[in-house]
Design an enzyme around this catalytic site. Structure first.
Site, PDB file in Angstrom:
ATOM      1  NE  ARG A  40     -18.890  80.407 -46.106  1.00  0.00           N
ATOM      2  CZ  ARG A  40     -18.850  80.425 -47.643  1.00  0.00           C
ATOM      3  NH1 ARG A  40     -18.003  81.223 -48.145  1.00  0.00           N
ATOM      4  NH2 ARG A  40     -19.621  79.750 -48.112  1.00  0.00           N
ATOM      5  CG  HIS A  74     -17.141  75.906 -47.102  1.00  0.00           C
ATOM      6  ND1 HIS A  74     -18.096  75.807 -46.400  1.00  0.00           N
ATOM      7  CD2 HIS A  74     -16.746  74.529 -47.228  1.00  0.00           C
ATOM      8  CE1 HIS A  74     -18.317  74.992 -45.698  1.00  0.00           C
ATOM      9  NE2 HIS A  74     -17.379  74.051 -46.184  1.00  0.00           N
ATOM     10  CE1 TYR A  94     -20.124  80.582 -52.370  1.00  0.00           C
ATOM     11  CE2 TYR A  94     -18.630  79.185 -53.624  1.00  0.00           C
ATOM     12  CZ  TYR A  94     -18.820  79.864 -52.523  1.00  0.00           C
ATOM     13  OH  TYR A  94     -18.346  79.510 -51.346  1.00  0.00           O
TER      14      TYR A  94
HETATM   15  C1  TPP Z   1     -23.155  65.013 -42.855  1.00  0.00           C
HETATM   16  C2  TPP Z   1     -22.273  65.734 -43.607  1.00  0.00           C
HETATM   17  N1  TPP Z   1     -22.898  66.094 -45.156  1.00  0.00           N
HETATM   18  C3  TPP Z   1     -22.193  66.520 -46.092  1.00  0.00           C
HETATM   19  C4  TPP Z   1     -20.944  67.180 -45.479  1.00  0.00           C
HETATM   20  C5  TPP Z   1     -19.922  68.141 -46.485  1.00  0.00           C
HETATM   21  N2  TPP Z   1     -20.313  69.540 -46.254  1.00  0.00           N
HETATM   22  C6  TPP Z   1     -19.203  70.078 -45.472  1.00  0.00           C
HETATM   23  S1  TPP Z   1     -19.404  71.583 -45.219  1.00  0.00           S
HETATM   24  C7  TPP Z   1     -20.971  71.565 -45.854  1.00  0.00           C
HETATM   25  C8  TPP Z   1     -21.800  72.992 -45.998  1.00  0.00           C
HETATM   26  C9  TPP Z   1     -22.191  73.319 -44.749  1.00  0.00           C
HETATM   27  O1  TPP Z   1     -22.642  74.795 -44.975  1.00  0.00           O
HETATM   28  P1  TPP Z   1     -23.415  75.536 -43.642  1.00  0.00           P
HETATM   29  O2  TPP Z   1     -23.920  74.360 -42.526  1.00  0.00           O
HETATM   30  O3  TPP Z   1     -23.972  76.540 -43.879  1.00  0.00           O
HETATM   31  O4  TPP Z   1     -22.141  75.738 -42.756  1.00  0.00           O
HETATM   32  P2  TPP Z   1     -20.814  76.976 -42.949  1.00  0.00           P
HETATM   33  O5  TPP Z   1     -19.743  76.140 -43.514  1.00  0.00           O
HETATM   34  O6  TPP Z   1     -21.314  78.002 -43.991  1.00  0.00           O
HETATM   35  O7  TPP Z   1     -20.763  77.716 -41.859  1.00  0.00           O
HETATM   36  C10 TPP Z   1     -21.066  70.324 -46.328  1.00  0.00           C
HETATM   37  C11 TPP Z   1     -22.502  69.807 -47.035  1.00  0.00           C
HETATM   38  C12 TPP Z   1     -20.504  66.691 -44.054  1.00  0.00           C
HETATM   39  N3  TPP Z   1     -19.406  67.409 -43.799  1.00  0.00           N
HETATM   40  N4  TPP Z   1     -21.313  66.148 -43.476  1.00  0.00           N
END
Ligand code: TPP
Length: 354
Positions: free
Chosen positions: A257, A261, A271
């Protein structure tokens, strides 16, 4: 020979190189010229609307937004291989697939603003509201796929998760369940390499995320996620397998991406190196597919300009419709939750009204 050996490497699929040349003709999906043009149309449209949505969020005209620039091939290529009757379980970043699967754009904008109508999907749109809880959609997909199997409906449940999400318990639980019941599900792991700021290498010791399918007893494949033809081809096979009763699959798309985020505050320069960003921008899915189509005389600058204008107009229309939509009220929210209001909510509503 050691009895304890590393996991086998995953198969990696690629059809086009970064310049748009066909490097694996045998993997070329069977698509008509119109279908090829449609993939490009959707990718350009999505890029324009993403850029617009980022600006609108900065202006305070949208609420929550997770940018998708860079991930168009992964998103569009996979959704395009499904049928309208297939059920999509998106996560917060998967708004494009949801819209191409039928979610009206103005409702996606209302959802971004936290308006409840955004999540009230039309009856014939088989999409659920984007999931914020990381991993929950994997379990929901497995369960829905099993329901399709039990009802003997030739439908597939499909979903998306990020690289970070594959560290979550729900991910293992869901793919294991789908494997055990041979449910018609497809799990797409969009590996954009960072879970907010945490790189994949800090999330797992697994050689690839596709390898996680091995323990669930389901096929897993890694795909060049910047190559829309590779993504489409892998997804089509997975969807066809599921529909034919051959069980679930997992597809890992290697993507990136370009933006932060979400628009809610993180700064990727803290980062990610500039070099890494530039390296991935050279693999841009639109550039390579445009080159490919132009070499076959299937795409021109006029075609592209038309889509850009169409996308801008569609965003303006959707925004106007979202702006004009009746504002949410507390009584409206309460009334929309139950067909017949329970006594305690009637009491609260009466108190609020007075
Ligand atoms: C159960 C849970 N834990 C923590 C979060 C906080 N959180 C939101 S996005 C994220 C990271 C997700 O990264 P990834 O799975 O790589 O997805 P991307 O957004 O990069 O597509 C986190 C930890 C959440 N939404 N749900």
């Amino acid at each position: 020979m050691s009895a304890i050996a590393p996991t086998k490497p995953t198969t990696y699929l690629q059809v086009l190189d970064a310049e748009g040349n066909v490097v694996n003709p045998s993997l070329m999906p069977n698509l008509t010229d119109e279908q090829l043009r449609s993939l490009m149309h959707k990718m350009v449209f999505t890029r324009i609307w993403d850029q617009r949505a980022i600006k609108l969020t900065r202006q305070g005209r949208l609420g929550f937004y997770a940018p998708v620039g860079g991930q168009e091939a992964s998103m569009i290529g996979s959704e395009a291989a499904t049928e309208k009757e297939d059920f999509l379980f998106p996560s917060y970043r998967d708004v494009p697939q949801s819209v191409w699967h039928g979610w009206p754009l103005y409702q996606a904008f209302l959802y971004s603003r936290g308006h409840q109508h955004g999540g009230q999907f039309p009856q014939d749109v088989h999409v659920i509201m984007p999931q914020i809880i990381i991993g929950a959609q994997i379990v929901q997909t497995a369960g829905t796929a099993l329901a399709f199997k039990l009802r003997k409906e030739k439908r597939v449940a499909f979903t998306y998760i990020g690289d970070g999400g594959t560290s979550q318990g729900d991910f293992y639980e869901g793919i294991n369940f789908a494997g055990a019941y041979q449910a018609p599900a497809v799990f797409v792991v969009q590996n954009n390499q960072f879970a907010i700021s945490v790189p994949v290498a800090l999330q797992t010791a697994a050689e690839t995320l596709a390898n996680k399918a091995v323990a669930a007893g389901i096929p897993g494949v890694q795909v060049d996620g910047m190559d829309v033809l590779a993504v489409y081809g892998a997804m089509k096979q997975a969807v066809d397998r599921a529909r034919a009763g051959e069980g679930p699959s997992l597809i890992e798309t290697m993507t990136f991406r370009y933006g932060p985020h979400t628009m809610s505050g993180d700064d990727p320069t803290r980062y990610r190196s500039k070099e890494l960003e530039e390296e991935w921008q050279k693999k841009d899915p639109l550039v390579r597919f445009r080159n490919f189509l132009q070499s076959k005389n299937l795409w021109s600058k006029e075609d592209e300009d038309l889509v850009i204008e169409e996308a801008k107009a569609a965003v303006n229309d959707a925004l106007a419709k979202a702006d004009a939509y009746q504002k949410m009220t507390i009584p409206g929210l309460i009334d929309s939750m139950f067909k017949t209001l329970p006594a305690d909510l009637i009491a609260q509503r009466t108190e609020f009204d007075s």
